[in-house]
Scaffold this active site. Structure first.
Site, PDB file in Angstrom:
ATOM      1  N   CYS A  40       0.410  -1.325  -0.149  1.00  0.00           N
ATOM      2  CA  CYS A  40      -0.366   0.075   0.745  1.00  0.00           C
ATOM      3  C   CYS A  40       0.200   1.381   0.323  1.00  0.00           C
ATOM      4  O   CYS A  40       0.253   2.082  -0.355  1.00  0.00           O
ATOM      5  CB  CYS A  40      -0.680   0.118   1.037  1.00  0.00           C
ATOM      6  SG  CYS A  40      -2.158  -0.913   1.079  1.00  0.00           S
TER       7      CYS A  40
ATOM      8  N   ASP B 203       9.859  -5.953  -8.650  1.00  0.00           N
ATOM      9  CA  ASP B 203       9.900  -7.018  -7.373  1.00  0.00           C
ATOM     10  C   ASP B 203      11.219  -6.913  -6.532  1.00  0.00           C
ATOM     11  O   ASP B 203      12.359  -6.385  -7.374  1.00  0.00           O
ATOM     12  CB  ASP B 203      10.454  -8.484  -7.765  1.00  0.00           C
ATOM     13  CG  ASP B 203       9.390  -9.420  -5.914  1.00  0.00           C
ATOM     14  OD1 ASP B 203       9.044 -10.156  -5.953  1.00  0.00           O
ATOM     15  OD2 ASP B 203      10.813  -9.428  -5.508  1.00  0.00           O
TER      16      ASP B 203
ATOM     17  N   HIS C 254      -0.720  -9.988  -4.750  1.00  0.00           N
ATOM     18  CA  HIS C 254       0.308  -9.750  -6.031  1.00  0.00           C
ATOM     19  C   HIS C 254       0.282 -10.418  -6.968  1.00  0.00           C
ATOM     20  O   HIS C 254       0.628 -11.689  -6.558  1.00  0.00           O
ATOM     21  CB  HIS C 254       1.273  -9.280  -5.525  1.00  0.00           C
ATOM     22  CG  HIS C 254       2.009  -9.884  -4.226  1.00  0.00           C
ATOM     23  ND1 HIS C 254       1.739 -10.812  -3.048  1.00  0.00           N
ATOM     24  CD2 HIS C 254       2.459 -11.219  -4.038  1.00  0.00           C
ATOM     25  CE1 HIS C 254       2.286 -11.139  -2.889  1.00  0.00           C
ATOM     26  NE2 HIS C 254       3.228 -11.636  -3.652  1.00  0.00           N
TER      27      HIS C 254
END
Ligand code: AMP
Ligand code: ZN
Length: 135
Positions: free
Chosen positions: A7, A26, A95
């Site tokens: 977030c 990532d 995700h």
């Protein structure tokens, strides 16, 4: 959500986005170009997302694929989601992993994401029954 890493992804980390989903690299890539795609809304797993969010993620997967094709020219992709601790999920904000694959990046890629079975079925371990090969 306060305290959720995903977030709080910073603007400068964002690779691509649309109205309901965001993509970024990532931090600990398993291969060059490893990208994550998340919902903008904090939802813990795939199954708490609504269909509009899943459609937005799917559209972003296509956008990210185009970007990764241009930047890295991979030979294939693994796209997948871990749902729940038992399945290996470590960050509880939905995700998708988009992992570019390159010919030769592992000796025997056969099985792809099905190779997760190797960690479930011990006798699939390298060197044992089946020699670590996916069927
Ligand atoms: P999973 O095991 O499916 O929950 O995947 C979590 C992923 O988040 C892993 O691939 C991590 O490398 C990645 N990750 C952890 N922290 C960050 C971060 N701050 N920014 C980007 N990716 C992260
Ligand atoms: Zn979150």
């Amino acid at each position: 959500m306060k305290g959720c890493i995903f977030c709080n992804i910073s603007e400068r980390e964002i690779m691509a986005e649309n109205e309901l989903a965001v993509a970024f690299y990532d931090k600990y890539p398993v291969n060059e170009g490893h990208t994550l795609i998340i919902t903008k809304r904090h939802v813990e797993t795939l199954f708490e997302a609504d269909l509009d969010e899943l459609a937005a993620i799917n559209r972003l997967i296509f956008d990210v694929k185009r970007l990764l094709d241009e930047r890295y020219g991979p030979d294939g992709y693994n796209v997948g989601v871990n749902v729940g601790e038992a399945a290996g999920q470590t960050i509880f904000h939905l995700h998708y992993h988009v992992i570019p694959r390159y010919l030769g990046d592992v000796a025997n890629p056969r099985g792809g994401i099905r190779r997760v079975k190797k960690s479930i079925i011990p006798y699939w371990a390298e060197g044992e029954k089946g020699g670590g090969r996916a069927p």
